[in-house]
Design a protein around this motif. Sequence first.
Motif, mmCIF file in Angstrom:
data_model
loop_
_atom_site.group_PDB
_atom_site.id
_atom_site.type_symbol
_atom_site.label_atom_id
_atom_site.label_comp_id
_atom_site.label_asym_id
_atom_site.label_seq_id
_atom_site.Cartn_x
_atom_site.Cartn_y
_atom_site.Cartn_z
ATOM 1 N N GLY A 192 72.766 17.053 22.257
ATOM 2 C CA GLY A 192 72.412 17.030 20.842
ATOM 3 C C GLY A 192 73.602 16.868 19.930
ATOM 4 O O GLY A 192 73.563 16.125 18.945
ATOM 5 N N VAL A 193 74.719 17.566 20.267
ATOM 6 C CA VAL A 193 75.872 17.491 19.366
ATOM 7 C C VAL A 193 76.457 16.090 19.337
ATOM 8 O O VAL A 193 77.146 15.725 18.384
ATOM 9 N N ARG A 194 76.170 15.283 20.379
ATOM 10 C CA ARG A 194 76.640 13.896 20.363
ATOM 11 C C ARG A 194 75.575 12.965 19.834
ATOM 12 O O ARG A 194 75.862 11.984 19.170
ATOM 13 N N LEU A 195 74.337 13.281 20.140
ATOM 14 C CA LEU A 195 73.240 12.401 19.743
ATOM 15 C C LEU A 195 73.134 12.288 18.232
ATOM 16 O O LEU A 195 72.765 11.249 17.691
ATOM 17 N N ILE A 196 73.477 13.373 17.523
ATOM 18 C CA ILE A 196 73.348 13.359 16.081
ATOM 19 C C ILE A 196 74.211 12.248 15.477
ATOM 20 O O ILE A 196 73.804 11.595 14.512
ATOM 21 N N GLU A 197 75.375 12.030 16.070
ATOM 22 C CA GLU A 197 76.256 10.975 15.557
ATOM 23 C C GLU A 197 75.601 9.617 15.733
ATOM 24 O O GLU A 197 75.622 8.782 14.836
ATOM 25 N N ASP A 198 75.041 9.420 16.927
ATOM 26 C CA ASP A 198 74.361 8.159 17.200
ATOM 27 C C ASP A 198 73.199 7.979 16.235
ATOM 28 O O ASP A 198 72.992 6.910 15.671
ATOM 29 N N PHE A 199 72.460 9.064 16.015
ATOM 30 C CA PHE A 199 71.305 9.004 15.126
ATOM 31 C C PHE A 199 71.723 8.635 13.706
ATOM 32 O O PHE A 199 71.144 7.771 13.065
ATOM 33 N N LEU A 200 72.755 9.324 13.196
ATOM 34 C CA LEU A 200 73.175 9.067 11.829
ATOM 35 C C LEU A 200 73.717 7.651 11.687
ATOM 36 O O LEU A 200 73.520 7.000 10.662
ATOM 37 N N ALA A 201 74.373 7.162 12.738
ATOM 38 C CA ALA A 201 74.909 5.810 12.674
ATOM 39 C C ALA A 201 73.778 4.788 12.633
ATOM 40 O O ALA A 201 73.853 3.791 11.931
ATOM 41 N N ARG A 202 72.726 5.039 13.399
ATOM 42 C CA ARG A 202 71.656 4.048 13.458
ATOM 43 C C ARG A 202 70.679 4.121 12.318
ATOM 44 O O ARG A 202 70.057 3.149 11.969
ATOM 45 N N SER A 203 70.467 5.320 11.804
ATOM 46 C CA SER A 203 69.342 5.438 10.898
ATOM 47 C C SER A 203 69.741 5.386 9.442
ATOM 48 O O SER A 203 68.914 5.199 8.584
ATOM 49 N N SER A 204 70.975 5.558 9.146
ATOM 50 C CA SER A 204 71.496 5.607 7.775
ATOM 51 C C SER A 204 70.631 6.469 6.866
ATOM 52 O O SER A 204 70.339 6.127 5.729
ATOM 53 N N VAL A 205 70.197 7.591 7.422
ATOM 54 C CA VAL A 205 69.475 8.576 6.617
ATOM 55 C C VAL A 205 70.524 9.419 5.906
ATOM 56 O O VAL A 205 71.523 9.795 6.493
ATOM 57 N N GLY A 206 70.289 9.705 4.642
ATOM 58 C CA GLY A 206 71.286 10.497 3.913
ATOM 59 C C GLY A 206 71.119 11.975 4.182
ATOM 60 O O GLY A 206 70.344 12.384 5.034
ATOM 61 N N ARG A 207 71.841 12.776 3.446
ATOM 62 C CA ARG A 207 71.753 14.216 3.610
ATOM 63 C C ARG A 207 70.385 14.706 3.176
ATOM 64 O O ARG A 207 69.864 14.283 2.160
ATOM 65 N N ALA A 217 61.824 4.977 25.152
ATOM 66 C CA ALA A 217 62.984 5.854 25.003
ATOM 67 C C ALA A 217 64.204 4.963 24.858
ATOM 68 O O ALA A 217 64.378 4.002 25.556
ATOM 69 N N ASP A 218 65.012 5.305 23.933
ATOM 70 C CA ASP A 218 66.179 4.499 23.669
ATOM 71 C C ASP A 218 67.142 4.533 24.851
ATOM 72 O O ASP A 218 67.266 5.542 25.525
ATOM 73 N N ASP A 219 67.855 3.419 25.055
ATOM 74 C CA ASP A 219 68.788 3.348 26.188
ATOM 75 C C ASP A 219 69.845 4.421 26.094
ATOM 76 O O ASP A 219 70.312 4.947 27.094
ATOM 77 N N VAL A 220 70.217 4.723 24.872
ATOM 78 C CA VAL A 220 71.321 5.659 24.691
ATOM 79 C C VAL A 220 70.946 7.055 25.203
ATOM 80 O O VAL A 220 71.797 7.807 25.661
ATOM 81 N N LEU A 221 69.648 7.363 25.163
ATOM 82 C CA LEU A 221 69.213 8.659 25.674
ATOM 83 C C LEU A 221 69.554 8.792 27.147
ATOM 84 O O LEU A 221 70.022 9.839 27.598
ATOM 85 N N LYS A 250 59.598 11.881 11.883
ATOM 86 C CA LYS A 250 59.246 10.487 11.644
ATOM 87 C C LYS A 250 60.361 9.518 12.000
ATOM 88 O O LYS A 250 60.093 8.372 12.298
ATOM 89 N N VAL A 251 61.601 9.927 11.957
ATOM 90 C CA VAL A 251 62.672 8.986 12.253
ATOM 91 C C VAL A 251 63.251 9.239 13.645
ATOM 92 O O VAL A 251 63.248 8.369 14.498
ATOM 93 N N ALA A 252 63.721 10.449 13.870
ATOM 94 C CA ALA A 252 64.415 10.738 15.128
ATOM 95 C C ALA A 252 63.523 10.617 16.360
ATOM 96 O O ALA A 252 63.846 9.911 17.314
ATOM 97 N N PHE A 253 62.403 11.312 16.331
ATOM 98 C CA PHE A 253 61.523 11.250 17.496
ATOM 99 C C PHE A 253 61.030 9.831 17.732
ATOM 100 O O PHE A 253 60.917 9.367 18.853
ATOM 101 N N LYS A 254 60.738 9.130 16.628
ATOM 102 C CA LYS A 254 60.241 7.755 16.757
ATOM 103 C C LYS A 254 61.321 6.884 17.373
ATOM 104 O O LYS A 254 61.073 6.082 18.255
ATOM 105 N N MET A 255 62.540 7.068 16.921
ATOM 106 C CA MET A 255 63.644 6.232 17.368
ATOM 107 C C MET A 255 63.953 6.449 18.836
ATOM 108 O O MET A 255 64.180 5.509 19.576
ATOM 109 N N TYR A 256 63.972 7.690 19.276
ATOM 110 C CA TYR A 256 64.426 7.962 20.632
ATOM 111 C C TYR A 256 63.314 8.085 21.648
ATOM 112 O O TYR A 256 63.491 7.752 22.798
ATOM 113 N N LEU A 257 62.183 8.635 21.230
ATOM 114 C CA LEU A 257 61.136 8.836 22.223
ATOM 115 C C LEU A 257 59.903 8.005 21.957
ATOM 116 O O LEU A 257 58.961 8.032 22.724
ATOM 117 N N GLY A 258 59.906 7.295 20.832
ATOM 118 C CA GLY A 258 58.768 6.428 20.543
ATOM 119 C C GLY A 258 57.511 7.137 20.149
ATOM 120 O O GLY A 258 56.428 6.563 20.154
#
Lengths: 180, 161
Positions: free
Chosen positions: A52-67, B2-6, A80-88
Amino acid sequence: MSRQSNRTTDSKKMNAELFTLTYGALVTQLCKDYENDEEVNKQLDKMGYNIGVRLIEDFLARSSVGRCQDFRETADVIAKVAFKMYLGITPSVTNWSPAGDEFSLIMESNPLVDFVELPDNHSSLVYSNLLCGVLRGALEMVQMAVDVKFSQDTLRGDNVTEIRMKFIKRIEENLPAGDE
Amino acid sequence: MADDVLFEFLHMEMVSHIYKDQASRGEMEKDRATCVSTLEGMGFRVGQGLIERFTKDSPSFKDDLDVMKFICKDFWINVFRKQIDNLRTNHQGTYVLQDNKFALLTQFSNGKQYLEEAPKYLAYSCGLVRGALSNLGMDCVVTAEVSLMPSCKFQVVIQKI
């Protein structure tokens, strides 16, 4: 052209299976290494935290969601963004506590548990506990201490999978002494 | 979906965990080999499962070379999002698959830095290939070598009975 697109959706699905199967192999290995389910749950949570501590960086880089302004917004972004992006999947956000610091994510289906059945001797295993660790680790990196746990699990006979998230406190950024 | 990065994150964490776990149980040298075989074993089972899903609708393969070509193209694309760049064989049961930009090594380094750590991150993939081939009827030994990241070579030696 349509053959091409078939391939792409196929390969996305296959990638999901790779992840699901790998996760399954991991849990199986942990169950072999550790005698009791509680220990396995703890390990899954720890590993999830590290991811998780690494995934957040990837998430913020991809999603450009603000604070996020408040916890409600955080909940929406997670669902709506994170779960959709990573787990569909898009879990629904419900069961807000009156103080607004606790909510539930309800998932009809959990991609991690495709092909999975829990044997009887592992009834207290929280199979998808990695997810709790991931959420906890990711939110800690954005200055939120949260408590995350599964309150319902389809693997244990419930109808849906429910993750309960509770906001504990805002983590103050501590600059090391001597930093400008 | 699931994203590849996962998968990459999970794989990274798996390797780290297996090694940390073994280290905490003492006995350094012996356990390095155990770690590799644990990871390889995990990859083996996943590889078996994956290949079943990939090939359930396809016709059977003509011969070993056909199987290897499938691994190099479709299997590699589905798992690592690209094809194998170079396949060589001595036509006597040994195949060398070269991937010039292996997906699990790209984030490591672009040369020789961290070379000693690389084998840990290849064990699982070797298992994947071995598992896949095993379920296609080919018993083999798969090893990987890397001399310049992110390029690496997988060597498949088919075991004749």
